[in-house]
Design a protein around this motif. Structure first.
Motif, PDB file in Angstrom:
ATOM      1  N   PRO A  45      31.226  41.332   9.795  1.00  0.00           N
ATOM      2  CA  PRO A  45      30.727  41.198  11.169  1.00  0.00           C
ATOM      3  C   PRO A  45      31.405  42.205  12.114  1.00  0.00           C
ATOM      4  N   PRO A  46      30.635  42.814  13.014  1.00  0.00           N
ATOM      5  CA  PRO A  46      31.218  43.736  13.984  1.00  0.00           C
ATOM      6  C   PRO A  46      32.271  43.039  14.842  1.00  0.00           C
ATOM      7  N   GLY A  47      33.305  43.777  15.167  1.00  0.00           N
ATOM      8  CA  GLY A  47      34.356  43.221  16.003  1.00  0.00           C
ATOM      9  C   GLY A  47      35.678  43.925  15.770  1.00  0.00           C
ATOM     10  N   TRP A  48      36.756  43.229  16.115  1.00  0.00           N
ATOM     11  CA  TRP A  48      38.095  43.808  16.005  1.00  0.00           C
ATOM     12  C   TRP A  48      38.929  42.964  15.058  1.00  0.00           C
ATOM     13  N   TYR A  49      39.649  43.638  14.199  1.00  0.00           N
ATOM     14  CA  TYR A  49      40.489  43.004  13.190  1.00  0.00           C
ATOM     15  C   TYR A  49      41.875  43.641  13.245  1.00  0.00           C
ATOM     16  N   ILE A  50      42.869  42.943  12.709  1.00  0.00           N
ATOM     17  CA  ILE A  50      44.234  43.466  12.643  1.00  0.00           C
ATOM     18  C   ILE A  50      44.675  43.534  11.185  1.00  0.00           C
ATOM     19  N   ILE A  51      45.336  44.621  10.831  1.00  0.00           N
ATOM     20  CA  ILE A  51      45.971  44.780   9.521  1.00  0.00           C
ATOM     21  C   ILE A  51      47.472  44.729   9.726  1.00  0.00           C
ATOM     22  N   TYR A  52      48.141  43.932   8.902  1.00  0.00           N
ATOM     23  CA  TYR A  52      49.601  43.898   8.874  1.00  0.00           C
ATOM     24  C   TYR A  52      50.052  44.673   7.638  1.00  0.00           C
ATOM     25  N   PRO A  53      50.639  45.866   7.808  1.00  0.00           N
ATOM     26  CA  PRO A  53      51.038  46.670   6.650  1.00  0.00           C
ATOM     27  C   PRO A  53      51.957  45.941   5.674  1.00  0.00           C
ATOM     28  N   SER A  54      52.721  44.980   6.165  1.00  0.00           N
ATOM     29  CA  SER A  54      53.607  44.225   5.272  1.00  0.00           C
ATOM     30  C   SER A  54      52.817  43.355   4.288  1.00  0.00           C
ATOM     31  N   GLU A  55      51.512  43.159   4.524  1.00  0.00           N
ATOM     32  CA  GLU A  55      50.673  42.351   3.637  1.00  0.00           C
ATOM     33  C   GLU A  55      49.921  43.178   2.590  1.00  0.00           C
ATOM     34  N   ILE A  56      50.171  44.455   2.516  1.00  0.00           N
ATOM     35  CA  ILE A  56      49.487  45.297   1.534  1.00  0.00           C
ATOM     36  C   ILE A  56      49.838  44.802   0.130  1.00  0.00           C
ATOM     37  N   GLU A  57      48.787  44.593  -0.648  1.00  0.00           N
ATOM     38  CA  GLU A  57      48.953  44.153  -2.030  1.00  0.00           C
ATOM     39  C   GLU A  57      48.604  45.309  -2.956  1.00  0.00           C
ATOM     40  N   GLU A  58      49.450  45.520  -3.943  1.00  0.00           N
ATOM     41  CA  GLU A  58      49.152  46.529  -4.951  1.00  0.00           C
ATOM     42  C   GLU A  58      48.465  45.828  -6.098  1.00  0.00           C
ATOM     43  N   PRO A  98      40.684  38.580  11.707  1.00  0.00           N
ATOM     44  CA  PRO A  98      39.768  38.714  12.845  1.00  0.00           C
ATOM     45  C   PRO A  98      40.474  38.421  14.163  1.00  0.00           C
ATOM     46  N   GLN A  99      40.177  39.241  15.164  1.00  0.00           N
ATOM     47  CA  GLN A  99      40.720  39.057  16.499  1.00  0.00           C
ATOM     48  C   GLN A  99      39.623  38.686  17.479  1.00  0.00           C
ATOM     49  N   LYS A 100      38.541  39.463  17.464  1.00  0.00           N
ATOM     50  CA  LYS A 100      37.410  39.194  18.354  1.00  0.00           C
ATOM     51  C   LYS A 100      36.147  39.715  17.681  1.00  0.00           C
ATOM     52  N   LEU A 101      35.193  38.803  17.448  1.00  0.00           N
ATOM     53  CA  LEU A 101      33.933  39.203  16.840  1.00  0.00           C
ATOM     54  C   LEU A 101      32.905  39.449  17.933  1.00  0.00           C
ATOM     55  N   MET A 102      32.011  40.423  17.719  1.00  0.00           N
ATOM     56  CA  MET A 102      31.004  40.747  18.725  1.00  0.00           C
ATOM     57  C   MET A 102      29.962  39.642  18.844  1.00  0.00           C
ATOM     58  N   TYR A 103      29.658  38.949  17.745  1.00  0.00           N
ATOM     59  CA  TYR A 103      28.660  37.879  17.744  1.00  0.00           C
ATOM     60  C   TYR A 103      29.278  36.629  17.133  1.00  0.00           C
TER      61      TYR A 103
END
Length: 184
Positions: A45-58, A98-103
């Motif tokens: 869904p269109p909107g704004w999301y956050i990535i936390y680099p400490s959560e990167i999984e190999e 997810p931070q804020k979805l457009m719809y």
């Protein structure tokens, strides 16, 4: 540290990391599906999301290197096979919060999206950078401070996939998708 963000638009994931910009081919959802409310097939869904680099999984598994212990080898190999049967995760993945979805009223029921790579084109709604995941995640890691202040904002636009994506069939042969993908 400079503010870092990504934008998914028209089949490109654009990563602005303060001192530069990098572009990566990307897609979301299944070919031919444009409605983000369709579970396990539609684009994120269109909107704004956050990535936390400490959560990167190999997720890379080189089962050929696990020869010392037969039980370890078989466990590693089975995880590798199952991961590629259930989904194409690539070498790295990170959850998109997810931070804020457009719809929000229409798309708000979908969750658990990731940014990841993979061998095949398309996803169940995640952002898929294909075989460029190693380069993207190495760039994320090299520009991270891992101190909790280096989160990355990801904007997904209303048109996340490239031109022609919606005209492809969800059951298209892999060769057709590969040709379309490489035509850019």
């Amino acid at each position: 540290m400079a503010f870092r963000y990504m934008v998914l638009k028209n089949g490109w994931l654009i990563f602005n990391y303060g001192t530069g910009i990098a572009n990566f081919r990307a897609s979301t959802g299944r070919p031919g599906i444009s409605d983000p409310s369709i579970e396990n097939m539609g684009p994120i869904p269109p909107g704004w999301y956050i990535i936390y680099p400490s959560e990167i999984e190999e997720g890379s598994v080189n089962f050929l290197e696990k020869k010392d212990d037969v039980v370890d080898y078989m466990t590693t190999y089975s995880h590798y096979v199952l991961r590629n049967i259930r989904g194409d995760w690539g070498y790295y993945r990170v959850k998109l919060h997810p931070q804020k979805l457009m719809y929000p009223n229409r798309d708000g029921h979908r969750s658990e999206f990731y940014l990841h790579g993979g061998k095949t084109i398309g996803s169940s709604g995640c952002i898929d950078v294909g075989r460029e995941d190693i380069a993207l995640f190495n760039l994320i890691k090299s520009t991270s401070t891992y101190d909790g202040t280096d989160n990355i904002l990801v904007e997904v636009t209303e048109y996340p996939n490239g031109n022609g994506w919606n005209k492809l069939s969800a059951t298209s042969p892999v060769e057709e998708l590969e040709q379309w993908w490489n035509s850019f």
